[in-house]
Design a protein around this motif. Structure first.
Motif, PDB file in Angstrom:
ATOM      1  N   LEU A  79      40.514  39.049  53.747  1.00  0.00           N
ATOM      2  CA  LEU A  79      39.825  38.846  52.466  1.00  0.00           C
ATOM      3  C   LEU A  79      40.166  37.464  51.927  1.00  0.00           C
ATOM      4  O   LEU A  79      41.338  37.144  51.709  1.00  0.00           O
ATOM      5  N   THR A  80      39.152  36.662  51.749  1.00  0.00           N
ATOM      6  CA  THR A  80      39.331  35.297  51.270  1.00  0.00           C
ATOM      7  C   THR A  80      38.084  34.840  50.525  1.00  0.00           C
ATOM      8  O   THR A  80      36.968  35.197  50.916  1.00  0.00           O
ATOM      9  N   MET A  81      38.287  34.046  49.493  1.00  0.00           N
ATOM     10  CA  MET A  81      37.121  33.593  48.719  1.00  0.00           C
ATOM     11  C   MET A  81      36.206  32.681  49.548  1.00  0.00           C
ATOM     12  O   MET A  81      35.080  32.414  49.145  1.00  0.00           O
ATOM     13  N   VAL A 122      34.985  38.438  48.294  1.00  0.00           N
ATOM     14  CA  VAL A 122      34.545  39.333  47.211  1.00  0.00           C
ATOM     15  C   VAL A 122      34.119  38.381  46.090  1.00  0.00           C
ATOM     16  O   VAL A 122      34.881  38.079  45.173  1.00  0.00           O
ATOM     17  N   GLY A 123      32.935  37.854  46.259  1.00  0.00           N
ATOM     18  CA  GLY A 123      32.513  36.729  45.415  1.00  0.00           C
ATOM     19  C   GLY A 123      33.221  35.465  45.889  1.00  0.00           C
ATOM     20  O   GLY A 123      34.212  35.551  46.625  1.00  0.00           O
ATOM     21  N   ASN A 124      32.740  34.299  45.473  1.00  0.00           N
ATOM     22  CA  ASN A 124      33.353  33.059  45.966  1.00  0.00           C
ATOM     23  C   ASN A 124      34.143  32.320  44.898  1.00  0.00           C
ATOM     24  O   ASN A 124      34.336  31.105  44.967  1.00  0.00           O
ATOM     25  N   GLN A 125      34.594  33.065  43.896  1.00  0.00           N
ATOM     26  CA  GLN A 125      35.499  32.496  42.894  1.00  0.00           C
ATOM     27  C   GLN A 125      36.913  32.959  43.224  1.00  0.00           C
ATOM     28  O   GLN A 125      37.094  34.074  43.716  1.00  0.00           O
ATOM     29  N   PRO A 126      37.922  32.125  42.937  1.00  0.00           N
ATOM     30  CA  PRO A 126      39.293  32.604  43.136  1.00  0.00           C
ATOM     31  C   PRO A 126      39.599  33.685  42.108  1.00  0.00           C
ATOM     32  O   PRO A 126      39.263  33.527  40.935  1.00  0.00           O
ATOM     33  N   HIS A 127      40.162  34.808  42.532  1.00  0.00           N
ATOM     34  CA  HIS A 127      40.632  35.795  41.543  1.00  0.00           C
ATOM     35  C   HIS A 127      41.920  36.410  42.034  1.00  0.00           C
ATOM     36  O   HIS A 127      42.916  35.678  42.169  1.00  0.00           O
ATOM     37  N   SER A 128      41.943  37.689  42.334  1.00  0.00           N
ATOM     38  CA  SER A 128      43.223  38.342  42.595  1.00  0.00           C
ATOM     39  C   SER A 128      43.142  39.193  43.844  1.00  0.00           C
ATOM     40  O   SER A 128      42.108  39.820  44.126  1.00  0.00           O
ATOM     41  N   GLU A 129      44.251  39.269  44.568  1.00  0.00           N
ATOM     42  CA  GLU A 129      44.315  40.119  45.759  1.00  0.00           C
ATOM     43  C   GLU A 129      44.147  41.596  45.395  1.00  0.00           C
ATOM     44  O   GLU A 129      43.620  42.380  46.177  1.00  0.00           O
ATOM     45  N   VAL A 130      44.574  41.969  44.193  1.00  0.00           N
ATOM     46  CA  VAL A 130      44.446  43.371  43.757  1.00  0.00           C
ATOM     47  C   VAL A 130      42.965  43.710  43.570  1.00  0.00           C
ATOM     48  O   VAL A 130      42.464  44.713  44.078  1.00  0.00           O
TER      49      VAL A 130
END
Ligand code: SAM
Length: 169
Positions: A79-81, A122-130
């Motif tokens: 999983l990676t942006m 999971v979308g291409n914005q940085p967010h959270s591994e959770v």
């Protein structure tokens, strides 16, 4: 079977978020989590949750990431942006095979992008591994995780108001 591989865990900085990653893994249908750094505290926390709330979730910390990946016969998803679109990527995964889902903490080593069968965003914005893990597992299981049975000592009965909890001996 779904296994999570959490890489780059730093005990002092990531203890809370890695615990949340493991809790999400357990609650959203994974059966095992590997955490690269040895962390007995997180192991104790998760084992205590499983002891009370049931299930067969396994947590193993202090693993050799390279060996796990070398011996891995599962489909590997990272999983990676930067990865391909979630819906498109999930359609390509053979659901009959076991799955290993890699999530990072800080910068992920470049070779992981090559080792993975699928790099999925999971979308291409940085967010959270959770958040990334929760949404991925929800879509991958088509929401079926919510009906998983854990047969724990503590069972919560859903209720609009108040708390209904069954405690078994
Ligand atoms: N800058 C880091 C990198 O280059 O990989 C990202 C760090 S991010 C805080 C930690 C982890 O969250 C990532 O390794 C990835 O597994 C996950 N993540 C964050 N945003 C994501 C996204 N949009 N899609 C999928 N995974 C994501």
């Amino acid at each position: 079977m779904i296994t999570i591989l959490r890489i780059g865990h730093r005990i002092s900085r990531d203890k809370r978020i890695t615990t949340h990653v493991a809790l999400v893994a357990r609650a959203f249908g994974a059966e095992k989590i590997y955490i690269d750094q040895k962390d007995t505290k997180i192991e104790e926390n998760l084992n205590s949750i499983s002891d009370k709330f049931g299930g067969n979730f396994q947590i193993i910390t202090g693993i050799d990431r390279k060996k796990i990946l070398k011996d891995c016969e599962d489909t590997i998803v990272h999983l990676t942006m930067y990865g391909e679109n979630l819906e498109k990527g999930i359609k390509k995964i053979d659901k009959k095979r076991n799955l290993l889902v890699i999530i990072g903490a800080e910068k992920v080593p470049p070779e992981l992008y090559q080792i993975a069968d699928f790099n999925i965003s999971v979308g291409n914005q940085p967010h959270s591994e959770v958040a990334a893990l929760a949404i991925f597992l929800d879509r991958y299981t088509k929401g079926a995780w919510i009906n998983n049975k854990y047969n724990g000592k503590i069972e919560i009965i859903p209720k609009n108001r108040g708390k209904k909890v069954i405690i078994k001996d």
